[in-house]
Design an enzyme around this catalytic site. Structure first.
Site, short mmCIF file in Angstrom:
data_model
loop_
_atom_site.label_atom_id
_atom_site.label_comp_id
_atom_site.label_asym_id
_atom_site.label_seq_id
_atom_site.Cartn_x
_atom_site.Cartn_y
_atom_site.Cartn_z
N HIS A 122 0.82 -1.30 -0.37
CA HIS A 122 -0.33 0.21 0.33
C HIS A 122 0.73 1.12 0.00
O HIS A 122 1.38 1.27 0.34
CB HIS A 122 -0.97 -0.08 0.96
CG HIS A 122 -0.22 -0.30 2.54
ND1 HIS A 122 0.00 -1.50 2.62
CD2 HIS A 122 0.48 0.15 3.54
CE1 HIS A 122 0.59 -1.85 4.20
NE2 HIS A 122 0.35 -0.11 4.82
N HIS B 191 1.10 5.14 0.78
CA HIS B 191 0.45 6.07 1.68
C HIS B 191 0.22 7.52 1.58
O HIS B 191 1.82 7.88 0.58
CB HIS B 191 0.96 6.74 2.82
CG HIS B 191 0.91 4.98 4.33
ND1 HIS B 191 0.14 4.61 5.19
CD2 HIS B 191 1.79 3.65 4.20
CE1 HIS B 191 0.30 4.07 5.67
NE2 HIS B 191 1.25 3.27 5.19
P1 AMP Z 1 1.64 0.14 7.37
O1 AMP Z 1 2.40 0.70 8.70
O2 AMP Z 1 2.49 0.99 6.58
O3 AMP Z 1 1.49 -1.21 6.98
O4 AMP Z 1 0.26 0.88 7.10
C1 AMP Z 1 -0.76 0.21 7.27
C2 AMP Z 1 -2.26 0.91 7.80
O5 AMP Z 1 -3.13 0.23 6.75
C3 AMP Z 1 -2.29 1.54 8.92
O6 AMP Z 1 -1.93 2.97 8.59
C4 AMP Z 1 -3.93 1.36 9.26
O7 AMP Z 1 -4.26 2.23 9.38
C5 AMP Z 1 -4.80 0.95 8.16
N1 AMP Z 1 -5.12 -0.26 7.77
C6 AMP Z 1 -4.99 -0.84 8.67
N2 AMP Z 1 -6.61 -1.58 7.38
C7 AMP Z 1 -7.56 -1.81 7.33
C8 AMP Z 1 -8.45 -1.19 6.73
N3 AMP Z 1 -9.71 -2.03 7.44
N4 AMP Z 1 -9.57 -0.03 6.21
C9 AMP Z 1 -8.83 0.83 6.07
N5 AMP Z 1 -7.42 0.94 6.77
C10 AMP Z 1 -7.08 0.22 7.22
#
Ligand code: AMP
Ligand code: ZN
Length: 152
Positions: free
Chosen positions: A100, A102
């Site tokens: 993903h 950001h």
């Molecule tokens: P990372 O630390 O780069 O893996 O970030 C993962 C991100 O995914 C975090 O900012 C979470 O808040 C976000 N996240 C986790 N589950 C969901 C979800 N179901 N819908 C939207 N965002 C999510």
């Protein structure tokens, strides 16, 4: 893969506030936003990390992230800037095992001290560091022309 929450979002089996999708990627709001409008852009096809992502999909991921960064700085949202970031791997604080990107809208004076603890302020052995990265890139080029290796 069916337990991957982002795959469930792509399939419409888990809720999300979508802001964009095309054949390749999907973008939706982060459930725990660091900044207002914090958006995640993901490939629709599951890839755990960048080693599993093909280059064309990676390019599309950035193309869409770029557009969202421009969009949030337009009159409809009026951010002053944006951070674009991929945490690739657990060592880099990746917590969701589906790639993903950001997109974090920023405003002048906001309190979000992104990467303040991550910045290397002194350059350590820059020649060796640059050479090692060039070697890594050359190895990727070699692998890309080797029919026995498919790195995307
Ligand atoms: P990372 O630390 O780069 O893996 O970030 C993962 C991100 O995914 C975090 O900012 C979470 O808040 C976000 N996240 C986790 N589950 C969901 C979800 N179901 N819908 C939207 N965002 C999510
Ligand atoms: Zn997934």
């Amino acid at each position: 893969m069916s337990e991957c929450v982002f795959c469930l979002i792509v399939a419409g089996a888990a809720p999300a506030h979508r802001v964009f999708e095309d054949d390749t990627v999907c973008a939706f709001l982060d459930i725990r936003p660091i900044a207002r409008g914090h958006t995640l852009v993901i490939p629709k096809s599951h890839a755990t990390d960048l080693s599993g992502l093909d280059a064309e999909t990676g390019a599309e991921l950035f193309r869409v992230g770029h557009r969202i960064a421009r969009a949030v700085q337009g009159p409809a949202f009026a951010a002053d800037g944006a951070n674009l970031l991929i945490n690739d791997g657990k060592a880099a604080f990746q917590t969701v095992g589906h790639v993903h990107l950001h997109v974090l809208p920023r405003t002048h004076g906001d309190k979000f001290r992104f990467a303040s603890g991550l910045v290397l302020r002194r350059s350590h052995e820059p020649e060796r560091v640059a050479a090692a990265i060039r070697s890594g890139l050359a190895a990727l080029d070699t692998a890309a022309t080797d029919p026995d290796t498919d790195t995307g």
